[in-house]
Design a protein around this motif. Structure first.
Motif, PDB file in Angstrom:
ATOM      1  N   ALA A 189      -7.200   2.568   2.499  1.00 56.80           N
ATOM      2  CA  ALA A 189      -7.287   1.626   1.351  1.00 56.80           C
ATOM      3  C   ALA A 189      -6.175   0.497   1.385  1.00 56.80           C
ATOM      4  CB  ALA A 189      -7.612   2.654   0.094  1.00 56.80           C
ATOM      5  N   GLY A 190      -6.579  -0.645   1.053  1.00 56.32           N
ATOM      6  CA  GLY A 190      -5.646  -1.562   0.656  1.00 56.32           C
ATOM      7  C   GLY A 190      -5.482  -2.766   1.654  1.00 56.32           C
ATOM      8  N   THR A 191      -6.075  -2.642   2.877  1.00 54.38           N
ATOM      9  CA  THR A 191      -6.070  -3.739   4.067  1.00 54.38           C
ATOM     10  C   THR A 191      -7.171  -3.171   4.863  1.00 54.38           C
ATOM     11  OG1 THR A 191      -4.659  -4.305   5.601  1.00 54.38           O
ATOM     12  CG2 THR A 191      -4.712  -1.919   5.335  1.00 54.38           C
ATOM     13  N   ALA A 192      -7.574  -4.536   5.558  1.00 50.21           N
ATOM     14  CA  ALA A 192      -8.427  -4.316   6.711  1.00 50.21           C
ATOM     15  C   ALA A 192      -7.690  -3.611   7.721  1.00 50.21           C
ATOM     16  CB  ALA A 192      -8.803  -5.776   7.228  1.00 50.21           C
ATOM     17  N   PHE A 193      -8.379  -3.314   8.703  1.00 53.74           N
ATOM     18  CA  PHE A 193      -8.043  -2.253  10.095  1.00 53.74           C
ATOM     19  C   PHE A 193      -8.717  -2.247  11.088  1.00 53.74           C
ATOM     20  CE2 PHE A 193     -10.248   0.959   7.890  1.00 53.74           C
ATOM     21  CZ  PHE A 193     -10.786   1.785   8.836  1.00 53.74           C
ATOM     22  N   ARG A 194      -8.250  -2.062  12.290  1.00 50.55           N
ATOM     23  CA  ARG A 194      -9.157  -1.894  13.476  1.00 50.55           C
ATOM     24  C   ARG A 194      -8.797  -0.559  14.069  1.00 50.55           C
ATOM     25  NH1 ARG A 194      -7.581  -4.712  17.886  1.00 50.55           N
ATOM     26  NH2 ARG A 194      -5.469  -4.746  16.961  1.00 50.55           N
ATOM     27  N   VAL A 195     -10.013   0.066  14.483  1.00 48.45           N
ATOM     28  CA  VAL A 195      -9.820   1.336  15.517  1.00 48.45           C
ATOM     29  C   VAL A 195      -9.570   0.892  16.757  1.00 48.45           C
ATOM     30  CG1 VAL A 195     -10.778   3.352  16.294  1.00 48.45           C
ATOM     31  CG2 VAL A 195     -11.640   2.569  13.973  1.00 48.45           C
ATOM     32  N   GLU A 255      -5.080   0.342  13.328  1.00 48.77           N
ATOM     33  CA  GLU A 255      -3.990  -0.706  13.495  1.00 48.77           C
ATOM     34  C   GLU A 255      -4.391  -1.759  12.427  1.00 48.77           C
ATOM     35  OE1 GLU A 255      -3.844  -2.606  17.270  1.00 48.77           O
ATOM     36  OE2 GLU A 255      -2.405  -1.299  18.160  1.00 48.77           O
ATOM     37  N   PHE A 256      -3.198  -2.216  11.788  1.00 44.24           N
ATOM     38  CA  PHE A 256      -3.575  -3.362  10.783  1.00 44.24           C
ATOM     39  C   PHE A 256      -2.054  -4.160  10.474  1.00 44.24           C
ATOM     40  CE2 PHE A 256      -2.141   0.737   8.612  1.00 44.24           C
ATOM     41  CZ  PHE A 256      -1.311   0.272   7.853  1.00 44.24           C
ATOM     42  N   THR A 257      -2.262  -5.179  10.200  1.00 37.15           N
ATOM     43  CA  THR A 257      -0.780  -5.767   9.724  1.00 37.15           C
ATOM     44  C   THR A 257      -0.417  -5.559   8.050  1.00 37.15           C
ATOM     45  OG1 THR A 257      -1.433  -7.651  11.136  1.00 37.15           O
ATOM     46  CG2 THR A 257       0.272  -8.217   9.666  1.00 37.15           C
ATOM     47  N   ALA A 258       0.840  -5.144   8.125  1.00 40.25           N
ATOM     48  CA  ALA A 258       0.994  -4.396   6.738  1.00 40.25           C
ATOM     49  C   ALA A 258       1.121  -5.747   5.895  1.00 40.25           C
ATOM     50  CB  ALA A 258       2.544  -4.258   6.645  1.00 40.25           C
ATOM     51  N   PRO A 259       0.393  -5.585   4.504  1.00 39.61           N
ATOM     52  CA  PRO A 259       0.000  -6.669   3.833  1.00 39.61           C
ATOM     53  C   PRO A 259       1.374  -6.337   2.530  1.00 39.61           C
ATOM     54  CG  PRO A 259      -1.229  -4.733   3.068  1.00 39.61           C
ATOM     55  CD  PRO A 259      -0.582  -4.328   4.523  1.00 39.61           C
ATOM     56  N   ALA A 260       1.370  -7.251   1.613  1.00 38.02           N
ATOM     57  CA  ALA A 260       2.239  -7.376   0.782  1.00 38.02           C
ATOM     58  C   ALA A 260       1.967  -6.193  -0.356  1.00 38.02           C
ATOM     59  CB  ALA A 260       2.689  -8.649  -0.119  1.00 38.02           C
ATOM     60  N   THR A 261       0.747  -5.856  -0.316  1.00 38.81           N
ATOM     61  CA  THR A 261       0.357  -4.753  -1.204  1.00 38.81           C
ATOM     62  C   THR A 261       0.410  -3.606  -0.841  1.00 38.81           C
ATOM     63  OG1 THR A 261      -1.927  -5.661  -0.778  1.00 38.81           O
ATOM     64  CG2 THR A 261      -0.869  -6.469  -2.697  1.00 38.81           C
ATOM     65  N   PRO A 262       0.265  -2.377  -1.609  1.00 40.01           N
ATOM     66  CA  PRO A 262       0.199  -0.998  -1.026  1.00 40.01           C
ATOM     67  C   PRO A 262      -0.854  -0.780  -0.274  1.00 40.01           C
ATOM     68  CG  PRO A 262       1.015  -1.136  -3.312  1.00 40.01           C
ATOM     69  CD  PRO A 262       0.402  -2.548  -2.961  1.00 40.01           C
ATOM     70  N   VAL A 263      -0.640   0.144   0.826  1.00 44.17           N
ATOM     71  CA  VAL A 263      -1.782   0.542   1.530  1.00 44.17           C
ATOM     72  C   VAL A 263      -1.595   2.143   1.454  1.00 44.17           C
ATOM     73  CG1 VAL A 263      -2.667   0.890   4.032  1.00 44.17           C
ATOM     74  CG2 VAL A 263      -1.737  -1.276   3.040  1.00 44.17           C
ATOM     75  N   ALA A 264      -2.997   2.798   1.654  1.00 39.85           N
ATOM     76  CA  ALA A 264      -2.763   4.270   1.409  1.00 39.85           C
ATOM     77  C   ALA A 264      -3.920   4.748   2.485  1.00 39.85           C
ATOM     78  CB  ALA A 264      -3.073   4.682   0.229  1.00 39.85           C
ATOM     79  N   LEU A 265      -3.577   6.096   3.046  1.00 38.96           N
ATOM     80  CA  LEU A 265      -4.463   6.792   3.769  1.00 38.96           C
ATOM     81  C   LEU A 265      -4.935   8.226   2.938  1.00 38.96           C
ATOM     82  CD1 LEU A 265      -5.762   7.291   6.625  1.00 38.96           C
ATOM     83  CD2 LEU A 265      -3.543   8.706   7.050  1.00 38.96           C
ATOM     84  N   PHE A 266      -6.199   8.070   2.887  1.00 37.86           N
ATOM     85  CA  PHE A 266      -6.888   9.090   2.180  1.00 37.86           C
ATOM     86  C   PHE A 266      -7.556  10.017   3.134  1.00 37.86           C
ATOM     87  CE2 PHE A 266      -6.790   5.953  -1.120  1.00 37.86           C
ATOM     88  CZ  PHE A 266      -6.283   6.415  -2.145  1.00 37.86           C
ATOM     89  N   VAL A 267      -7.327  11.473   3.203  1.00 36.53           N
ATOM     90  CA  VAL A 267      -8.021  12.269   4.014  1.00 36.53           C
ATOM     91  C   VAL A 267      -8.898  13.400   3.114  1.00 36.53           C
ATOM     92  CG1 VAL A 267      -7.828  14.224   5.638  1.00 36.53           C
ATOM     93  CG2 VAL A 267      -6.396  12.274   5.687  1.00 36.53           C
TER      94      VAL A 267
END
Length: 579
Positions: free
Chosen positions: A368-374, A404-416
């Motif tokens: 959550a918080g950014t676009a990403f690629r597998v 993979e993603f480029t770190a944004p200025a806003t927070p990013v989180a991984l949920f499992v």
């Protein structure tokens, strides 16, 4: 409706038919006429409805319907043929139809038990045993009710028995006992002669570790769960010394997904002996596959991995830039690992999350918080991955996804599974309703590298009663047999091999072939349409049919099993061997 749903529907209808036939028989024996007629009517409808589900399952594949067509259908016809006419005449004393109704109940119940206890493939023995059970139960019930032996029942039973023989009810028999898997299998050792550039020592021992804030008993490498993260750069030669301090059931190291030489694969009784307390074993292999992998014990693996004998192996192509973090997800003593972790990351830097499922069941991951690629699956880069937003991924037991993603200025989180395990700051996002990525259509396609297959094998996954041991067990089976009685699959060096893997059970089976990555060709008849998927772990869900292929280019004897390790321990383990 999916094939898995059809299997459930057929099972429910079969239970309903059996219960209502038997209930009608009991009600008629008690002279409760309205109840008996009502239950019999429901039973007739359920039996007819099952004809529809069986027909649909035949269309899905003979694997799903073999015993239903060859055993359940004749028994169901016998049930209707015996009970139906008597019900139509409906004598004044409803007790007179008790035995025919009970016969119908025994016939449908017997067919149901064949599916539950025997499964695939249908066999003459199972069919005749079912008929014998029906005849015996009917005779006993007739005597108990004071009825004279019914000529109709006897004749129909004889006809069914003859049909079982003449129509070849399951002429395909369960495979006979497989030869024992030898430890000394004659394949030459492929030791790396070069001096190691990376040395590690892993000591397996009982320990008390912190699991999400609680001290729990564990089996650990170097006193920690997960064990130390082993890292290398492409070109390194790894030497890992495994020592066992006090794990009584023995330990080994299996390099999950990493295609090491056969004698380094860590399967006790196949590639090496288990390392007992006070012993050690040295593994040595070249790091020539960049990617995300993991290691775990393969001795008593169901218990050993669950108790904590696992760790991460990462091989990188070169120096790290930006964020590169591994997240091995595990459940230890009912406590989820890892504990939530927060890390600051500068905006604009590249980030790579290496997600590893070390449990025996599937986990759901969401960024959550950014676009990403597998970027990679099971250590193999994908071709042309595209950005994803608000999308979850399901990772099977043993599987690895690199995001993979480029770190944004806003927070990013991984949920499992809805629980935040990693973040760069506070993120409040509901991810439960996000759609799940279907990797078979993700990325840019490429042609299949082979135009023909030299060997083809079909693995039908099921459950059944295994009577080959001193004590019977309800085993997870492959083609009707359980380890160690499943014949090995034999290939030659250079063969192009195709596996068809069919799941006719009600349980997900994450499939894992040692020593090879397999290319996904199709699922449920639909060809893979995205980036080539070279996997070593993939979920075969109830009712699914997977077709995968590989080139046999790593000689040896390799384990081929379900990576729900409890299923493997309960019989779902076989071997691929080179002639």
């Amino acid at each position: 409706m999916t094939t898995g749903s059809l299997l459930v529907a057929d099972l429910v209808i079969a239970v309903l038919a059996a219960a209502t036939w038997l209930g009608g028989g009991a009600a008629s024996a008690a002279r409760r006429r309205p109840l008996a007629l009502g239950l019999a009517a429901v039973a007739l409808l359920a039996t007819l409805a099952r004809a529809i589900t069986i027909t649909a399952l035949v269309r899905a594949g003979w694997w799903f319907a073999a015993e239903k067509v060859l055993i359940a259908a004749p028994l169901s016809l016998a049930a209707v043929g015996v009970a139906g006419p008597r019900l139509l005449r409906a004598p004044g004393d409803i007790r007179a139809v008790a035995v025919p109704l009970l016969f119908a109940g025994y016939a449908t119940s017997s067919a149901l038990l064949v599916t539950i206890l025997h499964g695939y493939p249908a066999s003459a023995g199972a069919g005749l045993l079912a008929v014998a059970g029906v005849v015996a139960a009917t005779a006993i019930s007739g005597r108990a009710l004071g009825a004279r032996p019914s000529r109709t029942v006897s004749r129909v039973a004889l006809v069914v028995a003859m049909a079982a023989l003449l129509t070849g009810t399951g002429l395909t028999v369960a495979p006979g006992a497989a030869p024992a898997v030898p430890h000394e299998h004659g394949f030459p050792a492929a030791r790396i002669a070069d001096e190691p550039t990376r040395r590690f020592t892993l000591t397996a021992a009982t320990a008390t570790v912190d699991a999400d804030g609680r001290n729990v008993a564990a089996w650990a490498f170097n006193g920690q769960v997960p064990g130390p993260e082993l890292t290398a750069t492409v070109g390194d030669v790894l030497e890992v010394t495994l020592r066992n301090r006090d794990i009584g059931r023995g330990v080994t190291l299996h390099w999950h997904g990493y295609d090491v030489p056969n004698d380094q694969d860590g399967v006790p009784g196949v590639t090496q002996a288990a390392v007992r307390p006070g012993q050690e074993f040295v593994y040595r292999f070249r790091a020539d596959q960049a990617g995300t992998y993991w290691y775990h014990t393969h001795s008593a693996s169901d218990v050993g991995v669950r108790m904590g004998l696992y760790g991460v192996l990462v091989v990188r192509p070169g120096p790290v830039t930006g964020l590169d973090v591994t997240v091995p997800v595990h459940t230890l003593a009912g406590r989820p690992l890892p504990a939530p972790r927060v890390e600051k990351v500068d905006a604009g830097l590249p980030a790579r999350m290496r997600l590893i499922n070390t449990d025996s069941t599937t986990h759901r991951y969401a960024v959550a918080g950014t676009a990403f690629r597998v970027a990679a699956i099971d250590g193999v880069d994908l071709r042309g991955p595209t950005p994803l937003v608000d999308t979850a991924v399901l990772i099977p037991a043993g599987g690895r996804y690199d995001l993979e993603f480029t770190a944004p200025a806003t927070p990013v989180a991984l949920f499992v599974d809805g629980r935040a395990v990693y973040s760069t700051g506070p993120v409040s996002t509901a991810t439960g309703a996000w759609p799940v990525l279907d990797t078979l259509g993700y990325g840019a396609t490429a042609p299949v590298p082979w135009s023909r297959f030299d060997k083809t094998f079909t693995l039908v996954l099921d459950r059944g009663l295994d009577l080959r041991r001193l004590l019977p067990r309800y085993a997870h089976t492959v083609n009707g047999a359980a380890d160690p009685d499943i014949p090995p699959q034999v290939v030659r060096l250079g063969d192009v091999v195709r596996f068809t893997i069919v799941n006719r059970s009600q349980i997900v089976h994450p499939w894992h072939l040692h020593g090879h990555h397999v290319l996904v060709l199709a699922r449920d008849g639909e060809p893979a349409a995205g980036s080539p998927l070279w996997l070593d772990s993939f979920d075969v869900r109830p009712g699914e049919v997977w077709e995968v292929g590989f080139r046999a280019d790593t000689p040896g004897m390799w384990a081929n099993h379900c990576h729900n390790l409890a299923h493997a321990d309960a019989g779902m383990m076989l071997h691929l061997t080179y002639s």
